[in-house]
Design an enzyme around this catalytic site. Structure first.
Site, PDB file in Angstrom:
ATOM      1  N   GLY A  48       0.768  -1.236   0.000  1.00 12.09           N
ATOM      2  CA  GLY A  48       0.000   0.000   0.000  1.00 12.09           C
ATOM      3  C   GLY A  48       0.802   1.290   0.000  1.00 12.09           C
ATOM      4  O   GLY A  48       0.350   2.308  -0.514  1.00 12.09           O
ATOM      5  N   GLU A 103       4.544   4.080   5.884  1.00 13.68           N
ATOM      6  CA  GLU A 103       3.296   3.303   5.870  1.00 13.68           C
ATOM      7  C   GLU A 103       2.217   4.101   5.156  1.00 13.68           C
ATOM      8  O   GLU A 103       2.175   5.324   5.272  1.00 13.68           O
ATOM      9  CB  GLU A 103       2.829   3.039   7.309  1.00 13.68           C
ATOM     10  CG  GLU A 103       3.245   1.693   7.873  1.00 13.68           C
ATOM     11  CD  GLU A 103       2.403   0.522   7.366  1.00 13.68           C
ATOM     12  OE1 GLU A 103       1.757   0.640   6.297  1.00 13.68           O
ATOM     13  OE2 GLU A 103       2.393  -0.515   8.033  1.00 13.68           O
ATOM     14  N   ASP A 104       1.328   3.407   4.471  1.00 10.70           N
ATOM     15  CA  ASP A 104       0.177   4.086   3.894  1.00 10.70           C
ATOM     16  C   ASP A 104      -0.774   4.527   5.004  1.00 10.70           C
ATOM     17  O   ASP A 104      -1.199   5.669   5.072  1.00 10.70           O
ATOM     18  CB  ASP A 104      -0.544   3.181   2.887  1.00 10.70           C
ATOM     19  CG  ASP A 104      -0.803   1.765   3.419  1.00 10.70           C
ATOM     20  OD1 ASP A 104      -0.447   1.468   4.576  1.00 10.70           O
ATOM     21  OD2 ASP A 104      -1.377   0.963   2.667  1.00 10.70           O
ATOM     22  N   ASP A 107      -3.735   1.603  11.265  1.00 11.16           N
ATOM     23  CA  ASP A 107      -5.116   1.301  11.661  1.00 11.16           C
ATOM     24  C   ASP A 107      -5.083   0.756  13.091  1.00 11.16           C
ATOM     25  O   ASP A 107      -5.156   1.501  14.061  1.00 11.16           O
ATOM     26  CB  ASP A 107      -5.669   0.303  10.640  1.00 11.16           C
ATOM     27  CG  ASP A 107      -7.127  -0.016  10.837  1.00 11.16           C
ATOM     28  OD1 ASP A 107      -7.821   0.746  11.523  1.00 11.16           O
ATOM     29  OD2 ASP A 107      -7.592  -1.039  10.301  1.00 11.16           O
ATOM     30  N   LYS A 135      -5.623   6.352  11.764  1.00  5.57           N
ATOM     31  CA  LYS A 135      -6.979   6.242  12.315  1.00  5.57           C
ATOM     32  C   LYS A 135      -6.869   6.172  13.841  1.00  5.57           C
ATOM     33  O   LYS A 135      -6.716   5.091  14.405  1.00  5.57           O
ATOM     34  CB  LYS A 135      -7.659   4.966  11.800  1.00  5.57           C
ATOM     35  CG  LYS A 135      -7.920   4.937  10.291  1.00  5.57           C
ATOM     36  CD  LYS A 135      -8.595   3.624   9.910  1.00  5.57           C
ATOM     37  CE  LYS A 135      -8.911   3.524   8.447  1.00  5.57           C
ATOM     38  NZ  LYS A 135      -9.391   2.186   8.042  1.00  5.57           N
ATOM     39  N   PHE A 156     -13.276   2.762   5.876  1.00  6.78           N
ATOM     40  CA  PHE A 156     -12.434   2.067   4.902  1.00  6.78           C
ATOM     41  C   PHE A 156     -12.197   2.953   3.687  1.00  6.78           C
ATOM     42  O   PHE A 156     -13.141   3.430   3.060  1.00  6.78           O
ATOM     43  CB  PHE A 156     -13.079   0.750   4.476  1.00  6.78           C
ATOM     44  CG  PHE A 156     -12.185  -0.058   3.581  1.00  6.78           C
ATOM     45  CD1 PHE A 156     -11.098  -0.742   4.111  1.00  6.78           C
ATOM     46  CD2 PHE A 156     -12.397  -0.111   2.208  1.00  6.78           C
ATOM     47  CE1 PHE A 156     -10.239  -1.474   3.286  1.00  6.78           C
ATOM     48  CE2 PHE A 156     -11.547  -0.843   1.379  1.00  6.78           C
ATOM     49  CZ  PHE A 156     -10.476  -1.521   1.935  1.00  6.78           C
ATOM     50  N   ASP A 163      -5.715  -0.385  -1.477  1.00  6.28           N
ATOM     51  CA  ASP A 163      -6.468  -1.260  -2.383  1.00  6.28           C
ATOM     52  C   ASP A 163      -7.808  -1.723  -1.820  1.00  6.28           C
ATOM     53  O   ASP A 163      -8.082  -1.603  -0.619  1.00  6.28           O
ATOM     54  CB  ASP A 163      -5.632  -2.505  -2.682  1.00  6.28           C
ATOM     55  CG  ASP A 163      -5.551  -3.451  -1.487  1.00  6.28           C
ATOM     56  OD1 ASP A 163      -5.379  -2.954  -0.350  1.00  6.28           O
ATOM     57  OD2 ASP A 163      -5.682  -4.665  -1.668  1.00  6.28           O
ATOM     58  N   ARG A 169      -5.437   0.686  -6.629  1.00  4.92           N
ATOM     59  CA  ARG A 169      -4.266   1.337  -6.024  1.00  4.92           C
ATOM     60  C   ARG A 169      -3.832   2.562  -6.821  1.00  4.92           C
ATOM     61  O   ARG A 169      -3.172   3.449  -6.300  1.00  4.92           O
ATOM     62  CB  ARG A 169      -3.088   0.360  -5.943  1.00  4.92           C
ATOM     63  CG  ARG A 169      -3.303  -0.787  -4.965  1.00  4.92           C
ATOM     64  CD  ARG A 169      -1.979  -1.503  -4.735  1.00  4.92           C
ATOM     65  NE  ARG A 169      -2.145  -2.801  -4.105  1.00  4.92           N
ATOM     66  CZ  ARG A 169      -2.236  -2.987  -2.792  1.00  4.92           C
ATOM     67  NH1 ARG A 169      -2.207  -1.960  -1.969  1.00  4.92           N
ATOM     68  NH2 ARG A 169      -2.365  -4.210  -2.296  1.00  4.92           N
TER      69      ARG A 169
HETATM   70  P1  5GP Z   1      -2.690  -2.194  11.010  1.00  4.43           P
HETATM   71  O1  5GP Z   1      -1.647  -3.233  11.259  1.00  4.43           O
HETATM   72  O2  5GP Z   1      -2.329  -0.805  11.514  1.00  4.43           O
HETATM   73  O3  5GP Z   1      -4.055  -2.619  11.479  1.00  4.43           O
HETATM   74  O4  5GP Z   1      -2.942  -2.137   9.466  1.00  4.43           O
HETATM   75  C1  5GP Z   1      -2.148  -1.517   8.586  1.00  4.43           C
HETATM   76  C2  5GP Z   1      -2.451  -2.022   7.185  1.00  4.43           C
HETATM   77  O5  5GP Z   1      -3.838  -2.373   7.008  1.00  4.43           O
HETATM   78  C3  5GP Z   1      -2.201  -0.906   6.212  1.00  4.43           C
HETATM   79  O6  5GP Z   1      -0.867  -0.865   5.816  1.00  4.43           O
HETATM   80  C4  5GP Z   1      -3.171  -1.241   5.091  1.00  4.43           C
HETATM   81  O7  5GP Z   1      -2.556  -2.133   4.187  1.00  4.43           O
HETATM   82  C5  5GP Z   1      -4.339  -1.936   5.764  1.00  4.43           C
HETATM   83  N1  5GP Z   1      -5.457  -0.999   5.999  1.00  4.43           N
HETATM   84  C6  5GP Z   1      -5.840  -0.438   7.164  1.00  4.43           C
HETATM   85  N2  5GP Z   1      -6.885   0.382   6.998  1.00  4.43           N
HETATM   86  C7  5GP Z   1      -7.188   0.351   5.669  1.00  4.43           C
HETATM   87  C8  5GP Z   1      -8.162   1.046   4.857  1.00  4.43           C
HETATM   88  O8  5GP Z   1      -9.003   1.855   5.301  1.00  4.43           O
HETATM   89  N3  5GP Z   1      -8.136   0.769   3.518  1.00  4.43           N
HETATM   90  C9  5GP Z   1      -7.245  -0.096   2.959  1.00  4.43           C
HETATM   91  N4  5GP Z   1      -7.325  -0.278   1.640  1.00  4.43           N
HETATM   92  N5  5GP Z   1      -6.310  -0.761   3.694  1.00  4.43           N
HETATM   93  C10 5GP Z   1      -6.273  -0.519   5.033  1.00  4.43           C
END
Ligand code: 5GP
Length: 182
Positions: A48, A103-104, A107, A135, A156, A163, A169
């Protein structure tokens, strides 16, 4: 920009390309000001973050900055599985390096915590994180990234590298899943 329906889900416009680029420039300036060496290693978390990482590297405007790519996946469809898989791709010797994780989106924070621990255990001089999106309401572990483009609600989103099951993407703008589609 209009609504977009993909895989049966409808998304509406959320963040415009020009606004994203402004925040990328701001984040790059903040990172530059915080670094103590001329050759930081940006570590882009695939898939991402590849669009953000490319823009960030160029916005940093530091000829000696390097970039490398690592990958693991904790997400399937539109909800976090909470599972973290193995990290692949870290081939550099990061001993004594200033590392900026790119990081994109942060979450739950699980990916971030795992990566930070790993990089510190590999001898990095410092580890900071730049996330285009954060977030705050979703984070369950770890800390807020040091550099954040936008704080957003726990909805989301897609586009600018993010993606939906591997698609969309390449969207220049960021779009959000419509509320009634959750
Ligand atoms: P975490 O480990 O912080 O829960 O998740 C991070 C990863 O989850 C991000 O790098 C991304 O790939 C995915 N992710 C989290 N939220 C979203 C979202 O709203 N949309 C998309 N497409 N991917 C997300």
């Amino acid at each position: 920009m209009n609504e977009l329906t993909i895989n049966g889900l409808t998304f509406e416009p959320y963040l415009k390309e020009s606004d994203i680029q402004k925040q990328v420039q701001r984040v790059a300036s903040e990172i530059r000001a915080s670094l103590t060496t001329d050759n930081p290693l940006l570590l882009c978390v695939l898939n991402g973050a590849f669009v953000f990482a490319a823009d960030l590297l160029r916005a940093l405007d530091m000829p000696e900055a390097e970039i490398s790519f690592v990958r693991f996946k904790s997400y399937e469809g539109t909800s976090s599985t909470g599972e973290i898989k193995q990290l692949i791709g870290l081939t550099e010797d990061i001993t004594g390096r200033e590392v900026v994780i790119v990081e994109d989106i942060v979450d739950t924070g699980l990916t971030a915590v795992k990566l930070r621990e790993l990089l510190v255990s590999h001898g990095a001089k410092s580890v900071v994180m730049a996330a285009l999106l954060f977030k705050p309401a979703s984070i369950t572990v770890g800390q807020k990234p040091e550099f954040v483009g936008f704080e957003i609600p726990s909805r989301f989103i897609i586009g600018y590298g993010l993606d939906l099951d591997g698609k969309v993407r390449g969207l220049r703008d960021i779009m959000v899943l419509k509320e009634n589609e959750k």
